[in-house]
Design a protein around this motif. Sequence first.
Motif, PDB file in Angstrom:
ATOM      1  N   THR A 140      -8.205  -5.519  -9.634  1.00  0.00           N
ATOM      2  CA  THR A 140      -9.184  -4.569 -10.178  1.00  0.00           C
ATOM      3  C   THR A 140      -9.037  -4.396 -11.691  1.00  0.00           C
ATOM      4  O   THR A 140     -10.016  -4.103 -12.372  1.00  0.00           O
ATOM      5  CB  THR A 140      -9.032  -3.220  -9.478  1.00  0.00           C
ATOM      6  OG1 THR A 140      -7.672  -2.762  -9.581  1.00  0.00           O
ATOM      7  CG2 THR A 140      -9.400  -3.331  -7.995  1.00  0.00           C
ATOM      8  N   VAL A 141      -7.830  -4.563 -12.211  1.00  0.00           N
ATOM      9  CA  VAL A 141      -7.649  -4.442 -13.663  1.00  0.00           C
ATOM     10  C   VAL A 141      -8.348  -5.577 -14.401  1.00  0.00           C
ATOM     11  O   VAL A 141      -8.593  -5.482 -15.604  1.00  0.00           O
ATOM     12  CB  VAL A 141      -6.144  -4.418 -14.029  1.00  0.00           C
ATOM     13  CG1 VAL A 141      -5.464  -3.195 -13.453  1.00  0.00           C
ATOM     14  CG2 VAL A 141      -5.458  -5.684 -13.559  1.00  0.00           C
ATOM     15  N   ASP A 142      -8.658  -6.661 -13.688  1.00  0.00           N
ATOM     16  CA  ASP A 142      -9.375  -7.794 -14.277  1.00  0.00           C
ATOM     17  C   ASP A 142     -10.864  -7.756 -13.965  1.00  0.00           C
ATOM     18  O   ASP A 142     -11.586  -8.720 -14.244  1.00  0.00           O
ATOM     19  CB  ASP A 142      -8.790  -9.111 -13.764  1.00  0.00           C
ATOM     20  CG  ASP A 142      -7.309  -9.238 -14.056  1.00  0.00           C
ATOM     21  OD1 ASP A 142      -6.949  -9.306 -15.245  1.00  0.00           O
ATOM     22  OD2 ASP A 142      -6.516  -9.271 -13.086  1.00  0.00           O
ATOM     23  N   PRO A 165      -4.735  -3.676  -7.588  1.00  0.00           N
ATOM     24  CA  PRO A 165      -4.684  -3.646  -9.063  1.00  0.00           C
ATOM     25  C   PRO A 165      -4.416  -5.007  -9.716  1.00  0.00           C
ATOM     26  O   PRO A 165      -5.047  -5.339 -10.723  1.00  0.00           O
ATOM     27  CB  PRO A 165      -3.547  -2.657  -9.345  1.00  0.00           C
ATOM     28  CG  PRO A 165      -3.561  -1.736  -8.172  1.00  0.00           C
ATOM     29  CD  PRO A 165      -3.940  -2.586  -6.998  1.00  0.00           C
ATOM     30  N   PHE A 166      -3.493  -5.777  -9.170  1.00  0.00           N
ATOM     31  CA  PHE A 166      -3.120  -7.032  -9.835  1.00  0.00           C
ATOM     32  C   PHE A 166      -3.345  -8.265  -8.960  1.00  0.00           C
ATOM     33  O   PHE A 166      -3.178  -9.389  -9.439  1.00  0.00           O
ATOM     34  CB  PHE A 166      -1.655  -6.979 -10.274  1.00  0.00           C
ATOM     35  CG  PHE A 166      -1.364  -5.855 -11.230  1.00  0.00           C
ATOM     36  CD1 PHE A 166      -1.717  -5.945 -12.569  1.00  0.00           C
ATOM     37  CD2 PHE A 166      -0.759  -4.694 -10.775  1.00  0.00           C
ATOM     38  CE1 PHE A 166      -1.456  -4.908 -13.451  1.00  0.00           C
ATOM     39  CE2 PHE A 166      -0.493  -3.652 -11.649  1.00  0.00           C
ATOM     40  CZ  PHE A 166      -0.848  -3.748 -12.985  1.00  0.00           C
TER      41      PHE A 166
END
Length: 343
Positions: A140-142, A165-166
């Motif tokens: 999700t951070v990307d 997240p990663f």
Amino acid sequence: MNFFNFDLKKLVLIGIVLALPLLSINMQQRPQESHWLVKPFSLLGSAVSETFYSFSHGVKDTTAMYIDLINIKKQSADLHSENNEMQARLEKMNELLLENDRLRDLLNFKQQTKMVLTSAQVIGRDLVIDHNTITINKGTVDGIKPGQAVITTGGVLGYIFKPEPFTSHVMLITDRYAVVDGIVQRTRAHGIVEGKSQSSCALKYVERTEDVKEGDLVVTGGLDNIFPKGFPVAIVQSVERKTFSVSLKVDLRPIVDPYKVEEVFVVVDAAKQDFGDKYALPGTTPTAEGTTPATGSAPAPGSAVAVPTAGALPAPVTAKPNETATSAKPAPAAKKTSEEKKQ
């Protein structure tokens, strides 16, 4: 004084007289010939000398051979170690070459498309039998979101179903819960690609009257702009027409082997890109070239009907994103029936 009386001088004189003939005989012999008295001693000395030389020479050769064997063994060990090192370097270079080719293909694909793509690497595979999934190193951070398509340069792989997240989990098209809108490239017959097993899929809800053959290429339909239109999904393995069924039973083999994939693309925005017949199989001629109707296998009715009717047929193929393939196909079939009655 009696001549026969013993006298030392006479004895010496007689010895000299007798020795002179012997000396003259020895002086007449050739220099290279030895006296017969010396020959036995010469032969014995030669045999002893030859035996000693052979023994010493054998000991010397054996010692030299032993030393050479020690050196050869050491050299062999060094060469074996060097060969293993060179073999490891060669394998590493081959791996780098293959990786370079894959990355070059990814870069060329990304540069030649108008889609917004995010590259990712496969870092894990799901060992749970209930699902067919892989894990990628983007989350999700990307900007990864659920439902986004995941493809390779060769075809469809699946879509995001559980982003973290990663990392993100990708549901493969072979998963029994996975569904993708599909079109038979050659005849534009619509259907839904559903997972069947770890290595196969099925194209469902295809009308019985559609022309589907073994070896046909199934591509994406492009509905909802999730997958680009016309991108390879699978190859038709078998087609079965059941007596009491309104649809065909079509088994598929995925284009992409998910267990050999290392790099993938996440489609952030498909940009309504249409690959058309770019991925057409050799020896096949797709009936659609942008406006060809799905019922192109029966051109006679289409040629006798007015132009608006032919233009209205592709609508179920490219438009109405909220409709499935089963709801999109009956309209063209009904029009074809009415047109045949008019003729």
